[in-house]
Design a protein around this motif. Structure first.
Motif, short mmCIF file in Angstrom:
data_model
loop_
_atom_site.label_atom_id
_atom_site.label_comp_id
_atom_site.label_asym_id
_atom_site.label_seq_id
_atom_site.Cartn_x
_atom_site.Cartn_y
_atom_site.Cartn_z
N ALA A 138 -0.72 -2.08 -6.19
CA ALA A 138 -0.37 -1.07 -5.20
C ALA A 138 -1.60 -0.20 -5.00
CB ALA A 138 0.81 -0.23 -5.67
N VAL A 139 -1.96 0.04 -3.75
CA VAL A 139 -3.23 0.70 -3.44
C VAL A 139 -2.98 1.94 -2.60
CG1 VAL A 139 -5.47 0.45 -2.33
CG2 VAL A 139 -4.45 -1.50 -3.52
N LEU A 140 -3.60 3.04 -2.96
CA LEU A 140 -3.51 4.27 -2.17
C LEU A 140 -4.90 4.60 -1.63
CD1 LEU A 140 -1.69 7.55 -3.30
CD2 LEU A 140 -3.64 7.51 -1.75
N SER A 141 -5.76 5.17 -2.48
CA SER A 141 -7.07 5.66 -2.02
C SER A 141 -7.92 4.55 -1.41
CB SER A 141 -7.82 6.31 -3.18
OG SER A 141 -7.10 7.40 -3.69
N GLY A 142 -7.82 3.35 -1.97
CA GLY A 142 -8.67 2.25 -1.51
C GLY A 142 -8.46 1.86 -0.07
N ILE A 143 -7.33 2.26 0.50
CA ILE A 143 -7.07 1.99 1.92
C ILE A 143 -6.91 3.29 2.70
CG2 ILE A 143 -5.43 0.99 3.57
CD1 ILE A 143 -4.86 -1.20 1.55
N MET A 144 -6.17 4.25 2.13
CA MET A 144 -5.85 5.47 2.87
C MET A 144 -7.01 6.45 2.95
SD MET A 144 -2.79 5.23 4.08
CE MET A 144 -2.31 6.94 4.43
N ASN A 145 -7.96 6.36 2.03
CA ASN A 145 -9.04 7.35 1.98
C ASN A 145 -10.41 6.78 2.34
OD1 ASN A 145 -7.00 9.01 1.09
ND2 ASN A 145 -7.77 9.23 -0.99
N VAL A 146 -10.42 5.70 3.10
CA VAL A 146 -11.69 5.10 3.51
C VAL A 146 -11.81 5.15 5.03
CG1 VAL A 146 -11.77 3.61 1.48
CG2 VAL A 146 -10.70 2.77 3.59
N GLU A 147 -13.02 4.97 5.51
CA GLU A 147 -13.26 5.05 6.96
C GLU A 147 -12.79 3.80 7.69
OE1 GLU A 147 -17.29 5.99 7.75
OE2 GLU A 147 -17.23 7.96 6.76
N THR A 148 -12.71 2.69 6.98
CA THR A 148 -12.36 1.42 7.63
C THR A 148 -11.15 0.79 6.92
OG1 THR A 148 -13.97 0.29 6.23
CG2 THR A 148 -14.70 0.98 8.44
N HIS B 22 4.63 1.72 1.39
CA HIS B 22 5.47 2.68 0.67
C HIS B 22 5.17 4.07 1.20
CE1 HIS B 22 7.76 4.39 -2.56
NE2 HIS B 22 6.72 5.09 -3.00
N LEU B 23 6.18 4.75 1.73
CA LEU B 23 5.99 6.06 2.36
C LEU B 23 6.21 7.16 1.35
CD1 LEU B 23 7.78 5.53 5.80
CD2 LEU B 23 5.46 4.90 5.08
N MET C 86 0.84 -1.19 0.00
CA MET C 86 0.00 0.00 0.00
C MET C 86 0.88 1.24 0.00
SD MET C 86 -1.28 0.68 3.88
CE MET C 86 -1.64 2.35 3.40
N ILE C 87 0.33 2.33 -0.55
CA ILE C 87 1.07 3.59 -0.60
C ILE C 87 0.51 4.51 0.47
CG2 ILE C 87 1.64 5.59 -2.01
CD1 ILE C 87 1.46 3.81 -4.44
N ALA C 88 1.33 4.78 1.47
CA ALA C 88 0.93 5.64 2.57
C ALA C 88 1.23 7.08 2.20
CB ALA C 88 1.66 5.24 3.86
N ASP C 89 0.37 7.63 1.34
CA ASP C 89 0.55 9.00 0.87
C ASP C 89 0.20 9.98 1.98
OD1 ASP C 89 1.23 10.81 -1.18
OD2 ASP C 89 -0.89 11.17 -1.60
N GLU C 90 0.97 11.06 2.06
CA GLU C 90 0.77 12.09 3.09
C GLU C 90 0.85 11.49 4.49
OE1 GLU C 90 -2.89 14.03 2.10
OE2 GLU C 90 -2.04 14.98 0.31
N PHE C 91 1.77 10.55 4.64
CA PHE C 91 1.90 9.85 5.93
C PHE C 91 2.40 10.74 7.05
CE2 PHE C 91 6.16 9.85 4.33
CZ PHE C 91 6.97 9.88 5.46
N THR C 92 2.89 11.94 6.73
CA THR C 92 3.34 12.84 7.80
C THR C 92 2.18 13.37 8.62
OG1 THR C 92 3.33 14.72 6.26
CG2 THR C 92 5.41 13.53 6.52
N ASP C 93 0.96 13.22 8.11
CA ASP C 93 -0.24 13.53 8.88
C ASP C 93 -0.51 12.35 9.82
OD1 ASP C 93 -3.39 13.03 9.06
OD2 ASP C 93 -3.04 15.19 8.90
N ASP C 94 -0.66 12.63 11.10
CA ASP C 94 -0.79 11.56 12.09
C ASP C 94 -1.97 10.63 11.80
OD1 ASP C 94 1.41 12.50 13.43
OD2 ASP C 94 0.27 13.56 14.98
#
Length: 200
Positions: A174-184, A27-28, A1-9
């Motif tokens: 590789a997944v970004l929004s499908g994990i990082m931008n969901v509520e669960t 992936h950071l 998974m791509i942890a985009d904008e991971f500097t946000d807690d």
């Protein structure tokens, strides 16, 4: 998974939850973070991820010095350090990836020695709304050109789209929004893992 904008807690927490759910590669990436914020946040998040499991691969986007300091892999592209520079800095055993968007990018000196490719965007994606998707055909062609180097499909990947990407030759997704931008994020991560397992 791509942890985009991971500097946000809050987004870093989603990456941790995904690993708790079974994800084993993070992936950071944060294009907007300054060097100090990127380094500090990466140090904290890497420590947290390894506290969940030692069996997790962490790669750093573009920041070669951070990857070198932390003993991690790095991901590069058309801009920033080359694969050759990354390899010379990190050593022969380091994991080095490359972001490809064109079929011809699997060729040429810039990608010699790469361990894997991200190929994107395969489908429409909210993270790159102005970039037209390639579709599955170019993904298949790229996988054939890149072989035997593994290709991970990126961009608009849903669990339902995992099989078509694998059938096109992608080793994984590789997944970004499908994990990082969901509520669960835990449930989302498990859905992707199930889709991958069903195709294996």
């Amino acid at each position: 998974m791509i942890a985009d904008e991971f500097t946000d807690d809050a987004r870093a927490e989603r990456a941790v939850e995904a690993v708790e759910a079974g994800v084993r590669w993070v992936h950071l990436r944060d294009h907007n973070a300054g060097p100090e914020a990127f380094t500090s946040s990466a140090r904290t998040l890497v420590r947290r991820l390894y506290s969940v499991t030692a069996d997790v691969t962490v790669t750093i986007n573009s920041h070669l010095e951070v990857a070198n300091d932390f003993g991690l892999g790095v991901h590069v592209g058309r801009r920033g350090p080359s694969v050759m520079t990354a390899r010379e800095t990190l050593g022969a055993d380091a994991l080095v990836g490359y972001s490809a968007h064109e079929h011809v990018e699997a060729e040429g000196d810039r990608t010699q020695g790469v361990d894997y490719y991200f190929f994107s965007p395969v489908f429409p994606t909210s993270s790159k709304p102005d970039q037209p998707p390639t579709g599955v055909g170019p993904l298949r062609a790229f996988c054939q050109t890149a072989a035997p180097v593994p290709v991970l499909a990126l961009g608009g990947i849903t669990p339902e789209r995992v099989p078509v990407c694998r059938e096109a030759g992608a080793r994984g997704v590789a997944v970004l929004s499908g994990i990082m931008n969901v509520e669960t994020p835990r449930a989302a991560a498990r859905a992707y893992l199930r889709a991958l397992a069903e195709y294996a």
